[in-house]
Design a protein around this motif. Sequence first.
Motif, mmCIF file in Angstrom:
data_model
loop_
_atom_site.group_PDB
_atom_site.id
_atom_site.type_symbol
_atom_site.label_atom_id
_atom_site.label_comp_id
_atom_site.label_asym_id
_atom_site.label_seq_id
_atom_site.Cartn_x
_atom_site.Cartn_y
_atom_site.Cartn_z
ATOM 1 N N HIS A 61 0.834 -1.216 0.000
ATOM 2 C CA HIS A 61 0.000 0.000 0.000
ATOM 3 C C HIS A 61 0.861 1.255 0.000
ATOM 4 C CE1 HIS A 61 -2.141 3.254 2.272
ATOM 5 N NE2 HIS A 61 -2.979 3.061 1.271
ATOM 6 N N ASP A 62 1.933 1.242 0.793
ATOM 7 C CA ASP A 62 2.819 2.400 0.850
ATOM 8 C C ASP A 62 3.564 2.614 -0.468
ATOM 9 O OD1 ASP A 62 2.028 2.845 3.440
ATOM 10 O OD2 ASP A 62 3.722 1.772 4.333
ATOM 11 N N ASN A 63 3.707 1.548 -1.245
ATOM 12 C CA ASN A 63 4.417 1.625 -2.520
ATOM 13 C C ASN A 63 3.482 1.242 -3.674
ATOM 14 O OD1 ASN A 63 7.544 1.904 -1.706
ATOM 15 N ND2 ASN A 63 6.530 0.518 -0.271
ATOM 16 N N ILE A 64 2.228 1.684 -3.588
ATOM 17 C CA ILE A 64 1.207 1.289 -4.564
ATOM 18 C C ILE A 64 1.542 1.775 -5.977
ATOM 19 C CG2 ILE A 64 -0.219 3.338 -4.264
ATOM 20 C CD1 ILE A 64 -1.434 -0.324 -4.662
ATOM 21 N N ASP A 65 2.368 2.825 -6.086
ATOM 22 C CA ASP A 65 2.756 3.312 -7.416
ATOM 23 C C ASP A 65 3.497 2.236 -8.199
ATOM 24 O OD1 ASP A 65 1.593 5.749 -7.008
ATOM 25 O OD2 ASP A 65 3.428 6.751 -6.360
ATOM 26 N N TRP A 66 4.208 1.364 -7.504
ATOM 27 C CA TRP A 66 4.904 0.257 -8.179
ATOM 28 C C TRP A 66 3.901 -0.634 -8.904
ATOM 29 C CZ3 TRP A 66 4.300 -5.006 -7.425
ATOM 30 C CH2 TRP A 66 5.230 -5.840 -8.047
ATOM 31 N N LEU A 67 2.809 -0.993 -8.212
ATOM 32 C CA LEU A 67 1.786 -1.856 -8.817
ATOM 33 C C LEU A 67 1.042 -1.121 -9.930
ATOM 34 C CD1 LEU A 67 0.177 -4.460 -8.929
ATOM 35 C CD2 LEU A 67 -1.252 -3.597 -7.049
ATOM 36 N N LEU A 68 0.711 0.146 -9.708
ATOM 37 C CA LEU A 68 -0.006 0.913 -10.725
ATOM 38 C C LEU A 68 0.815 1.028 -12.010
ATOM 39 C CD1 LEU A 68 -1.488 3.798 -8.536
ATOM 40 C CD2 LEU A 68 -2.685 1.799 -9.417
ATOM 41 N N GLN A 69 2.105 1.246 -11.855
ATOM 42 C CA GLN A 69 2.971 1.359 -13.024
ATOM 43 C C GLN A 69 3.024 0.038 -13.787
ATOM 44 O OE1 GLN A 69 4.189 4.387 -13.762
ATOM 45 N NE2 GLN A 69 4.871 3.540 -15.733
ATOM 46 N N LYS A 70 3.039 -1.072 -13.069
ATOM 47 C CA LYS A 70 3.027 -2.389 -13.712
ATOM 48 C C LYS A 70 1.735 -2.610 -14.486
ATOM 49 C CE LYS A 70 6.873 -4.444 -12.106
ATOM 50 N NZ LYS A 70 7.876 -5.147 -12.947
ATOM 51 N N LEU A 71 0.611 -2.227 -13.885
ATOM 52 C CA LEU A 71 -0.696 -2.462 -14.504
ATOM 53 C C LEU A 71 -0.905 -1.595 -15.751
ATOM 54 C CD1 LEU A 71 -2.901 -2.646 -11.276
ATOM 55 C CD2 LEU A 71 -2.368 -4.540 -12.824
ATOM 56 N N LYS A 72 -0.293 -0.422 -15.773
ATOM 57 C CA LYS A 72 -0.459 0.480 -16.915
ATOM 58 C C LYS A 72 0.095 -0.121 -18.200
ATOM 59 C CE LYS A 72 -0.361 4.705 -14.123
ATOM 60 N NZ LYS A 72 0.435 5.910 -13.740
ATOM 61 N N GLY A 73 0.951 -1.112 -18.083
ATOM 62 C CA GLY A 73 1.525 -1.745 -19.266
ATOM 63 C C GLY A 73 0.590 -2.720 -19.941
ATOM 64 N N TYR A 74 -0.597 -2.946 -19.339
ATOM 65 C CA TYR A 74 -1.542 -3.922 -19.896
ATOM 66 C C TYR A 74 -2.907 -3.254 -20.063
ATOM 67 C CZ TYR A 74 2.063 -7.192 -18.436
ATOM 68 O OH TYR A 74 3.246 -7.850 -18.256
ATOM 69 N N LYS A 75 -3.251 -2.934 -21.292
ATOM 70 C CA LYS A 75 -4.524 -2.302 -21.588
ATOM 71 C C LYS A 75 -5.539 -3.362 -22.029
ATOM 72 C CE LYS A 75 -3.509 2.084 -20.903
ATOM 73 N NZ LYS A 75 -4.203 2.885 -19.885
ATOM 74 N N ASN A 76 -6.770 -3.215 -21.554
ATOM 75 C CA ASN A 76 -7.870 -4.115 -21.947
ATOM 76 C C ASN A 76 -7.585 -5.573 -21.601
ATOM 77 O OD1 ASN A 76 -9.289 -1.900 -23.105
ATOM 78 N ND2 ASN A 76 -8.055 -2.100 -24.960
ATOM 79 N N TYR A 77 -6.997 -5.806 -20.451
ATOM 80 C CA TYR A 77 -6.754 -7.154 -19.956
ATOM 81 C C TYR A 77 -7.740 -7.499 -18.833
ATOM 82 C CZ TYR A 77 -2.427 -8.280 -22.456
ATOM 83 O OH TYR A 77 -1.505 -8.590 -23.417
ATOM 84 N N TYR A 78 -7.984 -8.790 -18.683
ATOM 85 C CA TYR A 78 -8.834 -9.302 -17.599
ATOM 86 C C TYR A 78 -7.878 -9.879 -16.547
ATOM 87 C CZ TYR A 78 -13.232 -11.335 -15.811
ATOM 88 O OH TYR A 78 -14.347 -11.633 -15.079
ATOM 89 N N PHE A 79 -7.702 -9.158 -15.459
ATOM 90 C CA PHE A 79 -6.728 -9.551 -14.446
ATOM 91 C C PHE A 79 -7.348 -10.471 -13.391
ATOM 92 C CE2 PHE A 79 -4.763 -5.560 -15.894
ATOM 93 C CZ PHE A 79 -3.462 -5.994 -16.103
ATOM 94 N N ILE A 80 -6.558 -11.426 -12.946
ATOM 95 C CA ILE A 80 -6.905 -12.240 -11.771
ATOM 96 C C ILE A 80 -5.799 -12.026 -10.741
ATOM 97 C CG2 ILE A 80 -7.284 -14.558 -10.852
ATOM 98 C CD1 ILE A 80 -8.286 -15.391 -13.597
ATOM 99 N N PHE A 81 -6.152 -11.431 -9.624
ATOM 100 C CA PHE A 81 -5.200 -11.228 -8.535
ATOM 101 C C PHE A 81 -5.303 -12.419 -7.589
ATOM 102 C CE2 PHE A 81 -6.175 -7.023 -10.126
ATOM 103 C CZ PHE A 81 -4.948 -6.365 -10.126
ATOM 104 N N ASP A 82 -4.239 -13.196 -7.499
ATOM 105 C CA ASP A 82 -4.209 -14.377 -6.632
ATOM 106 C C ASP A 82 -3.730 -13.935 -5.252
ATOM 107 O OD1 ASP A 82 -4.194 -16.882 -5.578
ATOM 108 O OD2 ASP A 82 -2.505 -17.628 -6.749
#
Length: 294
Positions: free
Chosen positions: A39-60
């Motif tokens: 949570h404190d470093n959520i920008d890391w995850l957001l930056q990773k997700l921005k590389g995938y447009k129109n994807y259906y994600f499953i968070f395990d």
Amino acid sequence: EESYYEVININELIDLQEVMNELDLGPNGSMIYTFEFLHDNIDWLLQKLKGYKNYYFIFDLPGQVELYVNQPATKKIFETLQKNSEIELRLTIINLIESTLLADSSKFLSAVLMTLSSMIHLECSQLNVITKLDLLKTMDLEFSLDFYTDLNEMQALPDSILSRAFGTKDSALSKKYHKLTEILCETIEDYSLVKYLTVDINDKESMYFLLKYVDKSNGYIYAHLDKPIGSVDAPNSILNTVNASNYDIMYMDYLSDLKEKYLPSEQKPTVFPDDHEQYDEEDDGAHDGGENEK
């Protein structure tokens, strides 16, 4: 062999084993720490997700209950993912409980309370699912499957739990225990939030229904309703939207077939505390209209 691969791995940001070793924490405490760190470093995850447009994600996600019923970090992570305008995620939580819990009324009640707590705490669209349905063939359930999925008659649980724990209502402790269980069941019914779907990972039809309910929950089936009729995306979207209204009916038909497949023929009917009235022969005849009336 795994039929999928992860595109984002949190171990690139923080490793659970290293947290346990360096901070001298147990597995649960370390898991909470890693979620707070994410949570404190959520920008890391957001930056990773921005590389995938129109994807259906499953968070395990891990199964530690604390992460979903009282820890703020998980809720804040979900809120950030949904509010970020650049990735525009629509989340649906899939909460899984094993069918083995159905065989013990007290364990099942605990699972339902955990489910309700997570729904209230996370404030996110959530589907609750009973898994490993094939194991029902090896169990002798006290109630019908509908009882466990619909939770419409929770008042039957206190007597069931009491009989297993004490065997009698006569002692002062058993009476208090019974009263506490009644209050817990009433709380669940008052909220009227918890229902369960069922799934067998080896049954394609079962997985199909779960996927369709997820699509309906997160709005995926309505994603292209703004497209003009005649466009490439419009026909499938309209078809999915029409079919969405039939999912419940189709699923109930499937559930009937599933009961025949997994539940033993000697399955006991649900018996509720208020149903113990004894009718005399005259009353019994008045309620029995013969085979045609039934």
